[in-house]
Design a protein around this motif. Structure first.
Motif, PDB file in Angstrom:
ATOM      1  N   SER A  68      67.691  56.106  43.851  1.00 54.66           N
ATOM      2  CA  SER A  68      66.735  56.136  42.748  1.00 54.66           C
ATOM      3  C   SER A  68      67.187  55.156  41.673  1.00 54.66           C
ATOM      4  N   ILE A  81      66.177  65.931  41.475  1.00 57.09           N
ATOM      5  CA  ILE A  81      65.486  65.425  42.673  1.00 57.09           C
ATOM      6  C   ILE A  81      63.981  65.534  42.512  1.00 57.09           C
ATOM      7  N   SER A 128      67.469  60.935  42.700  1.00 60.62           N
ATOM      8  CA  SER A 128      68.086  61.452  43.929  1.00 60.62           C
ATOM      9  C   SER A 128      69.513  60.968  44.149  1.00 60.62           C
ATOM     10  N   THR A 129      70.021  60.107  43.269  1.00 57.86           N
ATOM     11  CA  THR A 129      71.342  59.497  43.456  1.00 57.86           C
ATOM     12  C   THR A 129      72.316  60.044  42.429  1.00 57.86           C
ATOM     13  N   GLN A 164      69.632  70.272  50.595  1.00 56.16           N
ATOM     14  CA  GLN A 164      69.609  69.231  49.579  1.00 56.16           C
ATOM     15  C   GLN A 164      70.237  67.918  50.051  1.00 56.16           C
ATOM     16  N   LYS A 211      68.281  64.909  50.957  1.00 53.54           N
ATOM     17  CA  LYS A 211      67.359  64.456  49.931  1.00 53.54           C
ATOM     18  C   LYS A 211      68.032  63.599  48.867  1.00 53.54           C
ATOM     19  N   LEU A 212      69.353  63.504  48.912  1.00 53.30           N
ATOM     20  CA  LEU A 212      70.079  62.800  47.856  1.00 53.30           C
ATOM     21  C   LEU A 212      71.049  61.774  48.416  1.00 53.30           C
TER      22      LEU A 212
END
Length: 292
Positions: free
Chosen positions: A9, A36, A41-42, A68, A71-72
């Motif tokens: 992100s 998120i 997300s980072t 999770q 997603k990250l």
């Protein structure tokens, strides 16, 4: 591999001060989920943050939401050996292959994950073996323990020398209107030429922008408020982030705050388009004089 292809992100959540936030594991898990859902997300780490305690807390927080992880993106930096490390008498930098590999293994254990999305050398080592660093990075990629490799706080020359030996996905460094050395040195344009996006830390000058007694900070803040009014932005903090996002190379910016409002400001900054005059007005306020 670019930061974009990693899925990073544009706004990165910095975990440096997370221990000061006094969050429980559950609260940190909720913070991550909220970030998120907001589009961040980072998450940026380093093995020296809390002497490993930050990564440990984050790893524990992830266990509350097992889904999770995919997603990250997890970023971690290594290479600084503090004096409280076993057998270390003098704080120093270490970029030997053995230390880099061991540090990754330890971060993976603390973060309770099988891989790091992005692995960075924290500070340039004055005693490097560039070929050894490159080989270690390649091995870690081949083993699936890191997806991408980069550096932090490197000069343009230091970046180029290592990048010639192994692909670097970013250079993470400080930048703000108060600390524009990377702008003046041509770092941003050099990275853009190499198709590498920078990752910026301390975008608000380490909190200096909020000072009521620093005349430079007051002047810069007033310039940002003027741009805010012109663009109809929700806050001058969003303008501070927009000033950085206006730079070449598609910068990614680390926002190190537990306040949701601060993350929202950073996300708004991605969308705002500063004109050249807006951008230079803020630079002029920081310098106290126009460009030559």
């Amino acid at each position: 591999m670019t930061l974009s292809s990693l899925g990073c992100s544009r706004v990165v959540a910095g975990m440096w001060r997370v221990l000061e936030w006094k969050m429980s594991e559950r609260e940190l898990s909720n913070y991550v989920q909220d970030a998120i859902e907001s589009g961040i997300s980072t998450f940026d780490h380093a093995d020296v943050y809390g002497r490993g305690a930050v990564e440990t807390l984050f790893g524990q927080a992830l266990t509350y939401s097992p889904g999770q992880r995919h997603k990250l993106q997890l970023v971690s930096k290594v290479g600084i050996r503090p004096t409280n490390s076993p057998g270390v008498r003098i704080k120093h930098y270490d970029t030997s292959a053995t230390y880099l590999r061991d540090s990754v293994e330890q971060s993976l254990v603390r973060l309770k994950t099988d891989y790091l999305d992005l692995f960075l050398i924290h500070r340039p080592d004055p005693l490097p073996c560039l070929d050894e660093i490159a080989e270690a990075a390649q091995t870690l990629k081949q083993q699936g323990k890191i997806r991408a490799f980069g550096v932090s706080n490197y000069s343009t020359q230091q970046f180029d020398l290592l990048h010639a030996r192994t692909a670097l996905s970013t250079n993470q460094f400080e930048c703000s209107p108060f600390e524009a050395g990377a702008v003046e040195s041509g770092m941003f344009t050099a990275l853009a030429q190499a198709d590498v996006s920078p990752m910026i830390w301390s975008p608000l000058g380490g909190g200096r922008l909020f000072s009521e007694t620093d005349p430079v900070a007051v002047r810069v803040r007033e310039a940002m408020k003027s741009v805010q009014e012109h663009l109809g932005a929700s806050s001058w903090q969003a303008i501070a982030y927009a000033w950085l996002f206006r730079l070449p190379g598609t910068p990614y910016v680390i926002a190190g705050s537990r306040r949701r409002e601060a993350l929202v400001d950073a996300l708004e900054g991605v969308k705002l388009q500063l004109s050249r005059e807006h951008w230079f007005a803020i630079l002029e306020a920081a310098r106290g004089q126009p460009v030559a």
